[in-house]
Design an enzyme around this catalytic site. Structure first.
Site, PDB file in Angstrom:
ATOM      1  N   PHE A  56      -6.607   6.731  13.377  1.00 25.16           N
ATOM      2  CA  PHE A  56      -7.024   5.326  13.377  1.00 25.16           C
ATOM      3  C   PHE A  56      -5.770   4.489  13.162  1.00 25.16           C
ATOM      4  CE2 PHE A  56      -8.686   1.297  12.263  1.00 25.16           C
ATOM      5  CZ  PHE A  56      -9.978   1.226  12.787  1.00 25.16           C
TER       6      PHE A  56
ATOM      7  N   ASP B 238       2.188   6.356  10.251  1.00 23.10           N
ATOM      8  CA  ASP B 238       1.235   5.322   9.857  1.00 23.10           C
ATOM      9  C   ASP B 238       0.717   5.681   8.460  1.00 23.10           C
ATOM     10  OD1 ASP B 238      -1.042   3.825   9.338  1.00 23.10           O
ATOM     11  OD2 ASP B 238      -1.737   3.828  11.403  1.00 23.10           O
TER      12      ASP B 238
ATOM     13  N   LYS C 176      -2.662  -2.203   3.573  1.00 22.25           N
ATOM     14  CA  LYS C 176      -3.789  -2.040   2.646  1.00 22.25           C
ATOM     15  C   LYS C 176      -3.500  -2.221   1.152  1.00 22.25           C
ATOM     16  CE  LYS C 176      -6.784   0.515   5.735  1.00 22.25           C
ATOM     17  NZ  LYS C 176      -7.867  -0.397   6.095  1.00 22.25           N
TER      18      LYS C 176
END
Ligand SMILES: Cc1ncc(COP(=O)(O)O)c(C=O)c1O
Length: 423
Positions: free
Chosen positions: A115, A201, A230
């Site tokens: 993702f 990532d 995040k």
């Protein structure tokens, strides 16, 4: 699950109707230091009250420099420059552009099931038609390979067509998949041999979620770029960061003419920088990296021991406080019939009913993985207490026991599922 939250603190969420919910999702790995940490709130208040520069855009923001230095120091290796943004996807977009600028190659390689975000470039690195349908055409020259497969990687890299291999160190939404320990070392040496950048990532895995500052540090490799977001700012201000080598930075911004070739208005905004500096301070003062390792080990072991007797539990896996409980189709006929009825309604339905039961009956917030509906994601804030871990384990055990023993579980759930689909 859409309740009205009034106050959130640490790992607990309090609703308007007087319930207390235990957060085992952390906003998909945003709340590593817990909700509304007082240190971050104080830092933000101070930043607002000092009336300092915010988004002036024509000077060097000192707090951005301070944060960039701290991130690079912790990431280590050759990562010495940072581009800031406001979301994980924005970071991935920058990584795509920067790797093309550095290598002069068009191709982008990614791993199945990953993702990377839902903007057009990031979405081009996600093969699943669930996310892509209706939004094409996406970026050309992107190709997928299986995760944790060195041979497949070498076959693609040998073409020398790829600017970057963009991959999560532990695939979160794919089902919390931890690669074999040698994978990233092999990936690094292949990338170097064929001139492709290794871009990690770490949007979910960074900021001590799995124990070390970056999850890739456990594999002993030195990536060319790292994307973070995040948890960086304590869940209070949007922010992301792309860490890179001097050489990559120079390929993008290497002349006066190109000094503003890639920018973003909110990039180095004072609130995000202050929040991120305070978040780093909390993570380290409270030793939340070692805590993630220790609590994660305890939680994984307890879940494994408690759930191993249930035929619908296939595995418990993960690192630190990024864990997954994988469900399996039952073997016994008694359970197989209702289970298959669920699957026919929607492949995510079984997992969602487990999530709903945990929420409604036990006051625990979780979710299933976005790209693997048979895995329950277990990612509490790193400040989770031993007592809260015990509470979670017995709640999951209670729901699993019900699913394996009570026909009422299935009939009520089927009714709910049908209603949800027909709404
Ligand atoms: C691993 C990973 N990368 C990138 C993203 C995109 O981040 P954002 O939603 O901030 O754009 C996400 C979001 O969930 C993610 O999990």
């Amino acid at each position: 699950m859409n309740v009205r939250y009034e106050r959130c603190s640490g790992s607990e969420l309090f609703t308007a109707d007087g319930r207390r919910i235990l957060d085992f999702l952390s906003g998909y790995c945003v709340h590593n230091i817990g909700h509304n940490h007082p240190t971050v709130i104080a830092a933000l208040r101070e930043e607002l009250e000092r009336e300092g520069p915010a988004m002036v855009q024509t000077h060097v923001a000192e707090s951005a420099g301070e944060l960039a230095e701290k991130l690079c120091l912790r990431a280590g290796g050759r990562l010495t420059k940072v581009f800031f943004g406001s979301s994980g996807s924005e970071g991935v977009e920058a990584a795509i552009k920067f790797s093309r600028a550095h290598t002069g190659r068009p191709g982008l390689l990614y791993a199945n099931g990953g993702f990377h975000g839902l903007t057009c470039g990031a979405l081009s690195l996600m093969g699943d038609s669930f996310w892509r349908d209706g939004f094409g055409p996406l970026l050309p020259e992107t190709e997928a390979i299986p995760f944790d497969d060195v041979d497949a990687l070498e076959r693609k890299l040998a073409s020398k067509h790829f600017a970057a291999f963009i991959v999560e160190p532990i695939q979160s939404e794919a089902g919390v998949l931890v690669p074999t320990p040698e994978y990233f070392r092999a990936a690094q040496s292949l990338c170097r041999r064929y001139g492709t950048l290794l871009v990690l990532d770490e949007v979910q895995t960074g900021m001590y979620r799995t124990g070390p500052f970056l999850a890739v540090q456990r594999f002993g490799v030195d990536p060319d770029m790292v994307v973070m977001a995040k948890a960086m700012s304590g869940g209070l201000v949007p922010v992301s960061a792309v860490l890179m080598t001097d050489a990559i930075y120079d390929s993008v911004y290497g002349s006066l003419r190109r000094a503003i070739i890639h920018t973003s208005t909110f990039s180095e905004n004072g609130l995000a920088m202050r929040a991120a500096l305070a978040t780093l301070e909390v993570l380290e003062a409270e030793k939340l990296g070692p805590r993630a390792t220790e609590a994660g080990e305890k939680l994984r072991t307890r879940l494994h021991e408690t759930l191993r007797g249930y035929e619908m539990v296939k595995a418990v896996r993960g690192e630190g406080l990024l864990l997954g409980v994988e469900f399996a189709a039952p073997r016994s006929l008694r359970l197989r019939i209702p289970f298959e009825a669920f699957m026919r309604i929607h492949p995510a339905m079984f997992g969602q009913i487990i999530v709903m039961r945990l929420f409604r009956d036990h006051g625990i917030l979780t979710q299933i993985c976005g790209n693997n509906f048979m895995v329950l994601k277990v990612a509490p804030p790193l400040v989770v207490t031993d007592g809260q871990i015990d509470e979670f384990v017995s709640a999951v055990e209670g729901v699993m026991e019900l699913a394996h023993s009570s026909s009422a579980f299935w009939s009520e759930a089927l009714g709910l599922a049908r209603r949800a689909i027909h709404v």
